[in-house]
Scaffold this active site. Structure first.
Site, PDB file in Angstrom:
ATOM      1  N   ASN A  11      26.810  -9.386   9.480  1.00 49.68           N
ATOM      2  CA  ASN A  11      27.302  -8.227  10.186  1.00 49.68           C
ATOM      3  C   ASN A  11      26.299  -7.023   9.745  1.00 49.68           C
ATOM      4  O   ASN A  11      25.881  -7.036   8.804  1.00 49.68           O
ATOM      5  CB  ASN A  11      28.742  -7.774   9.867  1.00 49.68           C
ATOM      6  CG  ASN A  11      29.505  -8.916  10.581  1.00 49.68           C
ATOM      7  OD1 ASN A  11      29.565  -9.163  11.863  1.00 49.68           O
ATOM      8  ND2 ASN A  11      30.442  -9.439   9.607  1.00 49.68           N
ATOM      9  N   ILE A  12      26.467  -5.906  10.795  1.00 52.34           N
ATOM     10  CA  ILE A  12      25.531  -4.749  10.648  1.00 52.34           C
ATOM     11  C   ILE A  12      27.003  -3.849  10.278  1.00 52.34           C
ATOM     12  O   ILE A  12      27.659  -3.764  11.680  1.00 52.34           O
ATOM     13  CB  ILE A  12      24.499  -4.310  11.568  1.00 52.34           C
ATOM     14  CG1 ILE A  12      23.491  -5.269  11.609  1.00 52.34           C
ATOM     15  CG2 ILE A  12      24.107  -2.873  11.477  1.00 52.34           C
ATOM     16  CD1 ILE A  12      22.291  -5.298  12.832  1.00 52.34           C
ATOM     17  N   ASP A 109      21.037  -4.483  -1.049  1.00 50.00           N
ATOM     18  CA  ASP A 109      22.427  -4.415  -1.264  1.00 50.00           C
ATOM     19  C   ASP A 109      22.779  -4.519  -2.801  1.00 50.00           C
ATOM     20  O   ASP A 109      23.602  -3.771  -3.116  1.00 50.00           O
ATOM     21  CB  ASP A 109      22.958  -5.750  -0.354  1.00 50.00           C
ATOM     22  CG  ASP A 109      22.202  -7.007  -0.963  1.00 50.00           C
ATOM     23  OD1 ASP A 109      21.353  -6.785  -1.426  1.00 50.00           O
ATOM     24  OD2 ASP A 109      22.913  -8.131  -0.360  1.00 50.00           O
ATOM     25  N   ARG A 110      21.907  -5.064  -3.599  1.00 49.15           N
ATOM     26  CA  ARG A 110      22.291  -5.143  -5.134  1.00 49.15           C
ATOM     27  C   ARG A 110      21.866  -3.670  -5.370  1.00 49.15           C
ATOM     28  O   ARG A 110      22.603  -3.320  -6.490  1.00 49.15           O
ATOM     29  CB  ARG A 110      21.047  -6.346  -5.685  1.00 49.15           C
ATOM     30  CG  ARG A 110      21.226  -7.421  -4.959  1.00 49.15           C
ATOM     31  CD  ARG A 110      21.990  -8.440  -5.446  1.00 49.15           C
ATOM     32  NE  ARG A 110      23.381  -7.930  -5.076  1.00 49.15           N
ATOM     33  CZ  ARG A 110      23.827  -8.160  -4.048  1.00 49.15           C
ATOM     34  NH1 ARG A 110      23.456  -8.690  -2.996  1.00 49.15           N
ATOM     35  NH2 ARG A 110      25.162  -7.716  -3.859  1.00 49.15           N
ATOM     36  N   ASP A 129      29.970  -8.951  -4.781  1.00 46.00           N
ATOM     37  CA  ASP A 129      30.004  -8.726  -3.329  1.00 46.00           C
ATOM     38  C   ASP A 129      30.161 -10.021  -2.464  1.00 46.00           C
ATOM     39  O   ASP A 129      29.376 -11.015  -2.565  1.00 46.00           O
ATOM     40  CB  ASP A 129      28.576  -8.231  -2.953  1.00 46.00           C
ATOM     41  CG  ASP A 129      28.574  -7.545  -1.512  1.00 46.00           C
ATOM     42  OD1 ASP A 129      29.306  -7.835  -0.658  1.00 46.00           O
ATOM     43  OD2 ASP A 129      27.481  -6.769  -1.260  1.00 46.00           O
TER      44      ASP A 129
END
Length: 256
Positions: A11-12, A109-110, A129
């Site tokens: 997803n965005i 994301d990390r 996550d």
């Protein structure tokens, strides 16, 4: 106001923030074949739905793990919002140090998650996550992002089971009242959810043991994080908005 965009494999997710208050959210499926005009349409539709004037967006920041769609997405932001977005990667000053063997390979994301943990608590932490993959990131008490563990996400694990076993049906991911399944569906739910909880708990305990850091805080985020976080005492807190908050922190640092 700041538009934050979290591009994941599935997803965005978009959120408009005023300070650290989230004024509106929007989510669409990740597809690499969309044009810049399609992304522009989704963004402007989101603004209209959230009753936000696009002209009030001061800046845009993006965390993405899908390079193939970035050209179209950034082009849409430039065309429809007249803003050049900040793209998060390992070259930005985030206030943390990437202590990995290959820092350039660390996903945005990390970086976002560990930056949030460090700037919020200033102590060692494990951030889990729960996304397409489930990742466990460790940042130490000096703000060094050192280790990551990656396992198949809950959806992937369940899909692998149903796609390889012809007679097993598609099921809802929910925890049954007992681990002792009384029918096929309950048995699958028990094995999937209880099994995943057990795997997460073991990895957390093993990380703390090998790190010699029993007091590391543990946070969960991601769409399916709530399912697991509510069922274990190994996780200190669940926050679905870590990505947005982390991007806001990084944005503020760039402006300073």
């Amino acid at each position: 106001m700041l538009l934050t965009i979290d591009v994941g494999n599935t997803n965005i997710a978009l959120a408009v923030m005023k300070g650290y208050e989230i004024l509106g959210r929007y989510r669409l499926m990740t597809q690499t074949t969309r044009t810049s005009d399609e992304y522009g349409f989704f963004i402007m539709t989101f603004m209209t739905q959230a009753k936000i004037n696009a002209g009030d967006i001061e800046d845009v920041i993006i965390s993405s793990v899908v390079p193939k769609l970035m050209y179209s997405l950034t082009s849409a932001i430039i065309k429809y919002l007249n803003k050049k977005p900040i793209i998060i990667d390992g070259t930005l000053d985030t206030g943390i140090h990437l202590g990995m063997a290959n820092p350039s390979s660390v996903g945005a994301d990390r970086i976002v998650n560990t930056s949030w943990a460090w700037h919020t608590y200033h102590r060692s932490a494990i951030i889990i996550d729960f996304g397409t993959a489930t990742t466990f990131d460790y940042i130490d008490g000096d703000g060094v992002f050192k280790y990551v563990i990656i396992m198949p996400g809950l959806d992937i694990a369940l899909h692998a089971l149903t796609s390889k076993a012809a007679k097993l049906p598609e099921i809802e991911i929910t925890k049954p009242a007992s681990v002792l399944g009384t029918n096929t569906v309950h048995g699958m739910q028990a094995g999937t959810v209880y099994g995943y909880i057990g795997a997460v708990e073991y990895i957390i305990r093993q990380m703390k043991k090998e790190l010699n850091d029993p007091d590391a805080l543990v946070f969960a985020t991601g769409g399916l994080g709530r399912v697991i976080a509510n069922e274990t005492d190994e996780i200190n807190d669940y926050d679905p908005d870590i990505a947005y908050k982390g991007m806001k922190i990084i944005y503020d640092m760039q402006k300073k």
